[in-house]
Design a protein around this motif. Structure first.
Motif, mmCIF file in Angstrom:
data_model
loop_
_atom_site.group_PDB
_atom_site.id
_atom_site.type_symbol
_atom_site.label_atom_id
_atom_site.label_comp_id
_atom_site.label_asym_id
_atom_site.label_seq_id
_atom_site.Cartn_x
_atom_site.Cartn_y
_atom_site.Cartn_z
ATOM 1 N N ASN A 6 0.795 -1.224 0.000
ATOM 2 C CA ASN A 6 0.000 0.000 0.000
ATOM 3 C C ASN A 6 0.836 1.287 0.000
ATOM 4 O O ASN A 6 0.266 2.363 0.128
ATOM 5 C CB ASN A 6 -0.940 -0.003 1.212
ATOM 6 N N LEU A 7 2.124 1.204 -0.135
ATOM 7 C CA LEU A 7 2.956 2.401 -0.058
ATOM 8 C C LEU A 7 3.291 3.029 -1.409
ATOM 9 O O LEU A 7 4.074 3.969 -1.474
ATOM 10 C CB LEU A 7 4.269 2.091 0.687
ATOM 11 N N LEU A 8 2.707 2.555 -2.475
ATOM 12 C CA LEU A 8 2.940 3.141 -3.786
ATOM 13 C C LEU A 8 1.634 3.134 -4.558
ATOM 14 O O LEU A 8 1.136 2.083 -4.926
ATOM 15 C CB LEU A 8 4.017 2.363 -4.552
ATOM 16 N N ASP A 9 1.084 4.323 -4.773
ATOM 17 C CA ASP A 9 -0.151 4.352 -5.553
ATOM 18 C C ASP A 9 0.167 4.504 -7.032
ATOM 19 O O ASP A 9 1.297 4.793 -7.423
ATOM 20 C CB ASP A 9 -1.116 5.416 -5.038
ATOM 21 N N ARG A 10 -0.834 4.292 -7.837
ATOM 22 C CA ARG A 10 -0.660 4.273 -9.301
ATOM 23 C C ARG A 10 -0.111 5.591 -9.842
ATOM 24 O O ARG A 10 0.778 5.599 -10.684
ATOM 25 C CB ARG A 10 -2.003 3.932 -9.935
ATOM 26 N N GLU A 11 -0.637 6.704 -9.363
ATOM 27 C CA GLU A 11 -0.212 8.014 -9.857
ATOM 28 C C GLU A 11 1.273 8.270 -9.573
ATOM 29 O O GLU A 11 2.025 8.724 -10.436
ATOM 30 C CB GLU A 11 -1.077 9.107 -9.234
ATOM 31 N N VAL A 12 1.704 7.962 -8.370
ATOM 32 C CA VAL A 12 3.112 8.148 -8.014
ATOM 33 C C VAL A 12 3.983 7.201 -8.828
ATOM 34 O O VAL A 12 5.032 7.591 -9.346
ATOM 35 C CB VAL A 12 3.335 7.952 -6.497
ATOM 36 N N GLY A 13 3.576 5.957 -8.960
ATOM 37 C CA GLY A 13 4.337 4.981 -9.744
ATOM 38 C C GLY A 13 4.488 5.409 -11.195
ATOM 39 O O GLY A 13 5.568 5.295 -11.778
ATOM 40 N N GLN A 14 3.410 5.924 -11.779
ATOM 41 C CA GLN A 14 3.477 6.390 -13.164
ATOM 42 C C GLN A 14 4.396 7.595 -13.302
ATOM 43 O O GLN A 14 5.159 7.702 -14.267
ATOM 44 C CB GLN A 14 2.071 6.716 -13.677
ATOM 45 N N ALA A 15 4.344 8.498 -12.338
ATOM 46 C CA ALA A 15 5.218 9.677 -12.382
ATOM 47 C C ALA A 15 6.684 9.273 -12.246
ATOM 48 O O ALA A 15 7.555 9.795 -12.965
ATOM 49 C CB ALA A 15 4.822 10.665 -11.281
ATOM 50 N N ASN A 44 22.249 1.655 -1.428
ATOM 51 C CA ASN A 44 20.992 1.730 -0.682
ATOM 52 C C ASN A 44 20.483 0.366 -0.225
ATOM 53 O O ASN A 44 19.431 0.280 0.404
ATOM 54 C CB ASN A 44 19.919 2.417 -1.537
ATOM 55 N N HIS A 45 21.213 -0.696 -0.556
ATOM 56 C CA HIS A 45 20.840 -2.054 -0.141
ATOM 57 C C HIS A 45 19.437 -2.435 -0.600
ATOM 58 O O HIS A 45 18.671 -3.040 0.147
ATOM 59 C CB HIS A 45 20.975 -2.228 1.373
ATOM 60 N N ASN A 139 17.369 6.596 -6.572
ATOM 61 C CA ASN A 139 17.358 6.691 -5.114
ATOM 62 C C ASN A 139 15.926 6.693 -4.592
ATOM 63 O O ASN A 139 15.627 6.067 -3.569
ATOM 64 C CB ASN A 139 18.129 7.940 -4.657
ATOM 65 N N GLY A 140 15.019 7.371 -5.299
ATOM 66 C CA GLY A 140 13.614 7.346 -4.917
ATOM 67 C C GLY A 140 13.017 5.953 -5.020
ATOM 68 O O GLY A 140 12.323 5.487 -4.106
ATOM 69 N N TRP A 141 13.286 5.286 -6.151
ATOM 70 C CA TRP A 141 12.806 3.910 -6.313
ATOM 71 C C TRP A 141 13.361 3.005 -5.217
ATOM 72 O O TRP A 141 12.635 2.173 -4.656
ATOM 73 C CB TRP A 141 13.193 3.342 -7.673
ATOM 74 N N ASN A 142 14.658 3.140 -4.918
ATOM 75 C CA ASN A 142 15.258 2.307 -3.870
ATOM 76 C C ASN A 142 14.524 2.496 -2.546
ATOM 77 O O ASN A 142 14.190 1.524 -1.861
ATOM 78 C CB ASN A 142 16.727 2.665 -3.655
ATOM 79 N N ARG A 143 14.253 3.723 -2.204
ATOM 80 C CA ARG A 143 13.593 3.996 -0.927
ATOM 81 C C ARG A 143 12.160 3.463 -0.916
ATOM 82 O O ARG A 143 11.689 2.948 0.104
ATOM 83 C CB ARG A 143 13.649 5.489 -0.628
ATOM 84 N N MET A 145 11.028 0.839 -2.705
ATOM 85 C CA MET A 145 11.050 -0.624 -2.676
ATOM 86 C C MET A 145 11.489 -1.149 -1.313
ATOM 87 O O MET A 145 10.925 -2.133 -0.809
ATOM 88 C CB MET A 145 11.968 -1.167 -3.774
ATOM 89 N N VAL A 146 12.472 -0.505 -0.690
ATOM 90 C CA VAL A 146 12.920 -0.931 0.634
ATOM 91 C C VAL A 146 11.815 -0.683 1.663
ATOM 92 O O VAL A 146 11.545 -1.542 2.515
ATOM 93 C CB VAL A 146 14.235 -0.223 1.026
ATOM 94 N N SER A 147 11.152 0.464 1.575
ATOM 95 C CA SER A 147 10.053 0.765 2.503
ATOM 96 C C SER A 147 8.907 -0.222 2.352
ATOM 97 O O SER A 147 8.240 -0.569 3.332
ATOM 98 C CB SER A 147 9.517 2.178 2.260
ATOM 99 N N ARG A 148 8.690 -0.662 1.126
ATOM 100 C CA ARG A 148 7.604 -1.606 0.846
ATOM 101 C C ARG A 148 8.010 -3.048 1.125
ATOM 102 O O ARG A 148 7.192 -3.943 1.062
ATOM 103 C CB ARG A 148 7.160 -1.472 -0.608
ATOM 104 N N ARG A 149 9.306 -3.273 1.368
ATOM 105 C CA ARG A 149 9.843 -4.614 1.601
ATOM 106 C C ARG A 149 9.649 -5.523 0.395
ATOM 107 O O ARG A 149 9.298 -6.694 0.535
ATOM 108 C CB ARG A 149 9.226 -5.250 2.842
ATOM 109 N N ILE A 150 9.879 -4.973 -0.790
ATOM 110 C CA ILE A 150 9.721 -5.762 -2.007
ATOM 111 C C ILE A 150 10.965 -6.647 -2.168
ATOM 112 O O ILE A 150 12.081 -6.132 -2.297
ATOM 113 C CB ILE A 150 9.529 -4.850 -3.238
ATOM 114 N N PRO A 151 10.808 -7.960 -2.142
ATOM 115 C CA PRO A 151 11.971 -8.861 -2.221
ATOM 116 C C PRO A 151 12.463 -8.982 -3.662
ATOM 117 O O PRO A 151 11.728 -8.704 -4.619
ATOM 118 C CB PRO A 151 11.398 -10.190 -1.730
#
Length: 157
Positions: A6-15, A44-45, A139-143, A145-151
């Motif tokens: 739930n930490l990435l909505d469609r609008e933000v992902g598209q942008a 950023n691990h 760097n934004g994508w890394n943060r 994905m890490v916040s979302r815990r995407i493996p």
């Protein structure tokens, strides 16, 4: 570990995707773009982004040797062009702004003049703007994905 979808909505992902595409297009060097995104993701691990950009680099014909030694690019200088090394130094300086843990930062929270000038010697103003944009967006994508815990392992080209 629970994935937080739930930490990435469609609008933000598209942008974010549009910014990524624009930065890559303006840089005009897909090999360099992947090296930059891999290096930032290492710092950023972010396992998901590392997995994804390693796959894309391999698809693009990047060698296993260069991918394997990217974390030690300064010591493996014969494997990377001066332009690539300048971009990697800038990637580290922009990615690690505060902690001073990057080999290319002074720890003061700013991109050192020498690092910027090195990159500016190898990139036009437009290319440099796109390179910094690419570094910022990965760097934004890394943060995200890490916040979302995407493996890792979920990316398919």
């Amino acid at each position: 570990m629970t994935v937080r979808t739930n930490l990435l909505d469609r609008e933000v992902g598209q942008a974010m995707s549009a910014l990524s595409a624009a930065a890559k297009r303006g840089l005009g060097d897909s090999v360099l773009a992947e090296l930059v995104m891999i290096r930032a993701s290492q710092l950023n691990h972010c396992a998901f982004c590392l997995d994804m950009h390693l796959a894309l680099a391999r698809e693009g014909g990047e060698s296993e040797q260069r991918l394997g030694l990217l974390d030690a690019w300064e010591e493996a200088e014969d494997l990377y062009t001066e332009r690539e090394r300048a971009a990697l130094a800038l990637t580290e300086a922009v990615t690690v702004l505060a902690g001073g843990t990057s080999r290319t930062t002074s720890g003061g929270g700013f991109v050192p003049d020498a690092v910027y000038e090195r990159a500016a010697a190898h990139f036009t103003d437009g290319e440099l703007a796109h390179l910094v944009g690419l570094i910022a967006v990965i760097n934004g994508w890394n943060r995200l994905m890490v916040s979302r815990r995407i493996p890792p392992g979920g990316y398919t080209p």
